[in-house]
Scaffold this motif. Sequence first.
Motif, PDB file in Angstrom:
ATOM      1  N   LYS A 257       0.394  -0.708   0.192  1.00 58.80           N
ATOM      2  CA  LYS A 257       0.124  -0.027   0.060  1.00 58.80           C
ATOM      3  C   LYS A 257       0.868   1.153  -0.002  1.00 58.80           C
ATOM      4  CE  LYS A 257      -4.028  -1.992   2.592  1.00 58.80           C
ATOM      5  NZ  LYS A 257      -4.704  -1.651   1.000  1.00 58.80           N
ATOM      6  N   LYS A 262      -1.078   4.977  -1.426  1.00 56.57           N
ATOM      7  CA  LYS A 262      -2.010   5.196  -0.376  1.00 56.57           C
ATOM      8  C   LYS A 262      -1.865   5.954   0.724  1.00 56.57           C
ATOM      9  CE  LYS A 262      -5.724   2.284   1.332  1.00 56.57           C
ATOM     10  NZ  LYS A 262      -6.573   1.113   1.268  1.00 56.57           N
ATOM     11  N   HIS A 263      -0.240   6.058   1.033  1.00 55.26           N
ATOM     12  CA  HIS A 263       0.255   6.542   2.988  1.00 55.26           C
ATOM     13  C   HIS A 263      -0.094   8.739   1.853  1.00 55.26           C
ATOM     14  CE1 HIS A 263       3.778   6.496   0.568  1.00 55.26           C
ATOM     15  NE2 HIS A 263       3.940   7.758   0.639  1.00 55.26           N
ATOM     16  N   LYS A 264       0.052   8.909   0.733  1.00 49.96           N
ATOM     17  CA  LYS A 264      -0.132   9.717   0.098  1.00 49.96           C
ATOM     18  C   LYS A 264      -2.604  10.177   1.051  1.00 49.96           C
ATOM     19  CE  LYS A 264       2.948  10.118  -2.568  1.00 49.96           C
ATOM     20  NZ  LYS A 264       2.901  10.417  -4.326  1.00 49.96           N
ATOM     21  N   ASP A 265      -2.953   9.601   1.032  1.00 48.98           N
ATOM     22  CA  ASP A 265      -4.678   9.427   1.156  1.00 48.98           C
ATOM     23  C   ASP A 265      -4.734   9.514   2.854  1.00 48.98           C
ATOM     24  OD1 ASP A 265      -4.743  10.754  -1.479  1.00 48.98           O
ATOM     25  OD2 ASP A 265      -4.411   8.371  -1.769  1.00 48.98           O
ATOM     26  N   TYR A 266      -3.901   8.497   3.781  1.00 52.09           N
ATOM     27  CA  TYR A 266      -4.544   7.916   4.731  1.00 52.09           C
ATOM     28  C   TYR A 266      -3.409   8.114   6.237  1.00 52.09           C
ATOM     29  CZ  TYR A 266      -8.645   5.737   1.553  1.00 52.09           C
ATOM     30  OH  TYR A 266      -9.609   6.323   0.838  1.00 52.09           O
ATOM     31  N   SER A 267      -3.926   8.534   7.102  1.00 50.48           N
ATOM     32  CA  SER A 267      -2.214   7.739   8.002  1.00 50.48           C
ATOM     33  C   SER A 267      -2.098   6.859   7.674  1.00 50.48           C
ATOM     34  CB  SER A 267      -3.416   8.621   9.188  1.00 50.48           C
ATOM     35  OG  SER A 267      -3.532   7.258   9.368  1.00 50.48           O
ATOM     36  N   ASP A 269      -1.240   4.981  10.406  1.00 51.39           N
ATOM     37  CA  ASP A 269      -1.473   3.796  11.357  1.00 51.39           C
ATOM     38  C   ASP A 269      -3.204   3.459  11.088  1.00 51.39           C
ATOM     39  OD1 ASP A 269      -0.187   5.291  13.587  1.00 51.39           O
ATOM     40  OD2 ASP A 269      -1.594   6.460  14.409  1.00 51.39           O
ATOM     41  N   TYR A 270      -3.572   3.972   9.669  1.00 53.51           N
ATOM     42  CA  TYR A 270      -5.287   3.645   9.882  1.00 53.51           C
ATOM     43  C   TYR A 270      -4.474   2.835   8.792  1.00 53.51           C
ATOM     44  CZ  TYR A 270      -9.129   2.427   6.421  1.00 53.51           C
ATOM     45  OH  TYR A 270      -9.963   2.662   5.750  1.00 53.51           O
ATOM     46  N   ILE A 271      -3.342   2.536   7.494  1.00 55.00           N
ATOM     47  CA  ILE A 271      -3.032   1.565   7.060  1.00 55.00           C
ATOM     48  C   ILE A 271      -2.239   0.396   7.402  1.00 55.00           C
ATOM     49  CG2 ILE A 271      -1.394   0.869   4.712  1.00 55.00           C
ATOM     50  CD1 ILE A 271      -1.016   3.944   4.183  1.00 55.00           C
ATOM     51  N   GLU A 274      -5.464  -1.405   8.815  1.00 53.83           N
ATOM     52  CA  GLU A 274      -6.114  -2.048   7.867  1.00 53.83           C
ATOM     53  C   GLU A 274      -5.561  -3.291   7.331  1.00 53.83           C
ATOM     54  OE1 GLU A 274      -8.387  -0.111   4.136  1.00 53.83           O
ATOM     55  OE2 GLU A 274      -6.489   0.054   3.831  1.00 53.83           O
TER      56      GLU A 274
END
Length: 305
Positions: A257, A262-267, A269-271, A274
């Motif tokens: 990810k 994807k880290h550009k859109d989500y934190s 911690d969230y990744i 998930e």
Amino acid sequence: MDYPQLLFITSPLFFFILPLVYVFQNRLNVKSKYWFMHFVFPILMLILFIPTILMNDNDKLSMYHADGINDPIWLVLLYLLFSIYYSIKTFIANKEHKALLLNTSANNDIELQLFSNKLIFLASVCIIIIPISLLIQYLDFNTKVVDKFLFIIFSLIPHFIVISISNIKTFENSNEIRIEERQTSVVEHENLDTIKSELTGFMMKCKPYLRQDLNLQTLANLVSWNRSKLSMVINKGFGKNFYDYVNEYRLEAVVEKLNSGKHKDYSLDYIVSECGFKSYVSFYRIFKRVKKKSPKDYLRHLKSQ
């Protein structure tokens, strides 16, 4: 000393603490049968110490302030043999408990259990140091430093035990798990490479590692195996424990990810959550071990490309 009646209580207590730590460790290993037998000798020692404990206060104080060690050498040697015996047994049980944990669950509540496991190990180390330090005093007349050292060590032991108790959880059906050395081969008549490929294909296709509550029994049910077979394949076939096996899949899911941006859109911690990790601390540790760099350094490397 304001409370002379408390003097010399530590000697009989020493013989109770060692079996107590061992019995507690066995309780974690679901091996508590005949636990009371370990306290027969300590009770006998307590009876032996009763005359000393019941001495009048003046005699206790005079013994306490006397130079050197008040205990006879045979008693100190008994301390040493007793502590070596129970410490070795505790170390062995401690190793079994760690293997039990790592082969039971891959959810990150296990971090606290491993922490408790280490505390019990430290308690055993501290206990065995006490009689060794007493023996040193027979060779070195400067007892003040050693006395203070003994006091610090002895006072640490209850803290180790209390903290470890507060962190303990009982894993369901944990008594059915056995460490790798005790497992009987359930795949000896099957092709191990074929079974490994089957498990790898299932992990890649169904991605059960994304579940934060995944444990050995759950995965065995999902792949339609018994958990002895699953544990054997992971331990023998992949050379890993269940905890590392599942978390490495989770790690690769996180890396995938991150590489896709994807880290550009989500934190982060969230990744991490998930992808099946329950705590960032667990993710960070396995990331550093496998990738040889921190997640922050890895993200910085991606940004520079």
